[in-house]
Design an enzyme around this catalytic site. Structure first.
Site, PDB file in Angstrom:
ATOM      1  N   GLU A  21      -1.409  39.157 -28.858  1.00 19.69           N
ATOM      2  CA  GLU A  21      -2.491  38.612 -29.682  1.00 19.69           C
ATOM      3  C   GLU A  21      -2.891  39.611 -30.759  1.00 19.69           C
ATOM      4  O   GLU A  21      -3.171  39.228 -31.897  1.00 19.69           O
ATOM      5  CB  GLU A  21      -3.703  38.290 -28.819  1.00 19.69           C
ATOM      6  CG  GLU A  21      -3.493  37.165 -27.847  1.00 19.69           C
ATOM      7  CD  GLU A  21      -4.703  36.933 -26.974  1.00 19.69           C
ATOM      8  OE1 GLU A  21      -5.358  35.902 -27.155  1.00 19.69           O
ATOM      9  OE2 GLU A  21      -4.988  37.795 -26.117  1.00 19.69           O
ATOM     10  N   LYS A  99     -10.483  28.966 -30.181  1.00 21.65           N
ATOM     11  CA  LYS A  99      -9.235  29.737 -30.162  1.00 21.65           C
ATOM     12  C   LYS A  99      -8.132  28.810 -29.641  1.00 21.65           C
ATOM     13  O   LYS A  99      -8.004  28.606 -28.425  1.00 21.65           O
ATOM     14  CB  LYS A  99      -9.406  30.961 -29.264  1.00 21.65           C
ATOM     15  CG  LYS A  99      -8.228  31.877 -29.203  1.00 21.65           C
ATOM     16  CD  LYS A  99      -8.572  33.096 -28.342  1.00 21.65           C
ATOM     17  CE  LYS A  99      -7.404  34.048 -28.259  1.00 21.65           C
ATOM     18  NZ  LYS A  99      -7.742  35.254 -27.501  1.00 21.65           N
TER      19      LYS A  99
END
Length: 123
Positions: A21, A99
């Site tokens: 990420e 997200k």
């Protein structure tokens, strides 16, 4: 209670606990409710009596697209605090950060967090 609503603001950031990420990044979507008195601007038709949406977008973009954070909660808190610093007419704010496709086991459309803060929370 008057509100300015900004929905579906999209940014690219590097927030999350997993190394991929932080390296690859991903899209984040932000929805905002800005609580402010819209009576003065409604009567005057003058932007100086309101909160400029374009400036709000730029403030949020700077937070979401800057330094990587482990938690989306931290990003939301920084968005709220920065908005209060930038806009003196802002009384309260609700920040929702979505997200999409988090790298966690299972099938998810998205995960998200929502916070509500008032100016007095930062005094």
């Amino acid at each position: 209670m008057d509100k300015i609503l900004l929905n579906g603001l999209m940014f690219y950031g590097y927030h999350g606990l997993f190394p991929e990420e932080n390296k690859l990044g991903q899209r984040f979507t932000v929805d905002l409710e800005l609580i402010t008195d819209l009576k003065p601007s409604g009567r005057s038709d003058n932007m100086n009596d309101s909160i400029d949406y374009g400036q709000v977008y730029q403030v949020v973009q700077k937070v979401v697209e800057s330094e990587a954070r482990d938690l989306v909660e931290t990003v939301a808190e920084e968005v709220a605090q920065t908005l209060f610093e930038a806009f003196k007419k802002l009384d309260a704010v609700k920040v929702y950060i979505d997200k999409p496709g988090p790298p966690i086991p299972g099938y998810y459309k998205s995960v998200g967090i929502e916070i509500y803060r008032e100016r007095q929370d930062y005094v």
